[in-house]
Motif scaffolding. Structure first.
Motif, PDB file in Angstrom:
ATOM      1  N   LYS A  66       0.853  -1.174   0.000  1.00 19.63           N
ATOM      2  CA  LYS A  66       0.000   0.000   0.000  1.00 19.63           C
ATOM      3  C   LYS A  66       0.899   1.236   0.000  1.00 19.63           C
ATOM      4  O   LYS A  66       1.844   1.333   0.776  1.00 19.63           O
ATOM      5  CB  LYS A  66      -0.919  -0.009   1.212  1.00 19.63           C
ATOM      6  N   GLN A  67       0.590   2.155  -0.899  1.00 16.05           N
ATOM      7  CA  GLN A  67       1.339   3.404  -1.019  1.00 16.05           C
ATOM      8  C   GLN A  67       0.307   4.533  -1.008  1.00 16.05           C
ATOM      9  O   GLN A  67      -0.263   4.873  -2.048  1.00 16.05           O
ATOM     10  CB  GLN A  67       2.126   3.385  -2.332  1.00 16.05           C
ATOM     11  N   GLY A  68       0.021   5.054   0.167  1.00 15.80           N
ATOM     12  CA  GLY A  68      -1.077   6.010   0.298  1.00 15.80           C
ATOM     13  C   GLY A  68      -2.385   5.274   0.058  1.00 15.80           C
ATOM     14  O   GLY A  68      -2.671   4.274   0.691  1.00 15.80           O
ATOM     15  N   LYS A  69      -3.172   5.755  -0.906  1.00 15.55           N
ATOM     16  CA  LYS A  69      -4.423   5.086  -1.257  1.00 15.55           C
ATOM     17  C   LYS A  69      -4.238   4.053  -2.355  1.00 15.55           C
ATOM     18  O   LYS A  69      -5.151   3.292  -2.651  1.00 15.55           O
ATOM     19  CB  LYS A  69      -5.465   6.117  -1.696  1.00 15.55           C
ATOM     20  N   LYS A  70      -3.064   4.042  -2.955  1.00 16.27           N
ATOM     21  CA  LYS A  70      -2.793   3.115  -4.062  1.00 16.27           C
ATOM     22  C   LYS A  70      -2.288   1.775  -3.545  1.00 16.27           C
ATOM     23  O   LYS A  70      -1.621   1.699  -2.516  1.00 16.27           O
ATOM     24  CB  LYS A  70      -1.704   3.677  -4.986  1.00 16.27           C
ATOM     25  N   HIS A  71      -2.598   0.738  -4.292  1.00 20.01           N
ATOM     26  CA  HIS A  71      -2.017  -0.579  -4.069  1.00 20.01           C
ATOM     27  C   HIS A  71      -1.049  -0.819  -5.221  1.00 20.01           C
ATOM     28  O   HIS A  71      -1.438  -0.786  -6.383  1.00 20.01           O
ATOM     29  CB  HIS A  71      -3.100  -1.665  -4.054  1.00 20.01           C
ATOM     30  N   ILE A  72       0.209  -1.047  -4.881  1.00 15.28           N
ATOM     31  CA  ILE A  72       1.246  -1.245  -5.885  1.00 15.28           C
ATOM     32  C   ILE A  72       1.593  -2.732  -5.938  1.00 15.28           C
ATOM     33  O   ILE A  72       1.919  -3.342  -4.924  1.00 15.28           O
ATOM     34  CB  ILE A  72       2.509  -0.407  -5.566  1.00 15.28           C
ATOM     35  N   TYR A  73       1.528  -3.289  -7.147  1.00 12.87           N
ATOM     36  CA  TYR A  73       1.784  -4.711  -7.356  1.00 12.87           C
ATOM     37  C   TYR A  73       3.198  -4.906  -7.898  1.00 12.87           C
ATOM     38  O   TYR A  73       3.657  -4.165  -8.755  1.00 12.87           O
ATOM     39  CB  TYR A  73       0.759  -5.295  -8.327  1.00 12.87           C
ATOM     40  N   THR A  74       3.857  -5.928  -7.382  1.00 15.07           N
ATOM     41  CA  THR A  74       5.216  -6.270  -7.779  1.00 15.07           C
ATOM     42  C   THR A  74       5.263  -7.749  -8.103  1.00 15.07           C
ATOM     43  O   THR A  74       4.689  -8.569  -7.382  1.00 15.07           O
ATOM     44  CB  THR A  74       6.210  -5.957  -6.638  1.00 15.07           C
ATOM     45  N   VAL A  75       5.944  -8.091  -9.167  1.00 14.93           N
ATOM     46  CA  VAL A  75       6.053  -9.492  -9.568  1.00 14.93           C
ATOM     47  C   VAL A  75       7.061 -10.222  -8.675  1.00 14.93           C
ATOM     48  O   VAL A  75       8.025  -9.620  -8.188  1.00 14.93           O
ATOM     49  CB  VAL A  75       6.438  -9.597 -11.065  1.00 14.93           C
TER      50      VAL A  75
END
Length: 106
Positions: A66-75
């Protein structure tokens, strides 16, 4: 291969055989992205991307932060890099030199 891996292999390769999931993983191989960024990059609706990220998360093929309100996806590079390298090697060595594994789908 160890005995008893059939169900795990089936689930794993089912994830990789889905065109949207595979395209998502291909995008994430270059950089981590949000659902919105993936949606734009793939030209698909956010709901479709989110729907296809869920099984990738369940199998730990991607992770989420979680980055603020964003969800960041990583492989999961540890798992997928060697697999994609093996597929690329196979395609370059066998498929393009007369192999029948790559067929025009049109």
């Amino acid at each position: 291969m160890k005995k008893g891996l059939t169900k795990i292999c089936y689930r794993f390769f089912t994830n990789l055989s889905n065109p949207t999931r595979l395209a998502t993983l291909e995008q994430l191989m270059d950089k981590s992205m949000s659902v919105n960024e993936l949606s734009v990059a793939l030209g698909q609706e956010q709901s479709m991307i989110s729907h296809n990220l869920k099984p990738l998360l369940e199998c730990n093929l991607v992770t989420i932060k979680k980055q603020g309100k964003k969800h960041i996806y990583t492989v999961n590079q540890e798992t997928l890099s060697p697999i994609f390298d093996a597929i690329q090697n196979h395609a370059e060595k066998f498929c393009l030199s007369g192999g029948k594994c790559l067929r025009d789908e049109n």
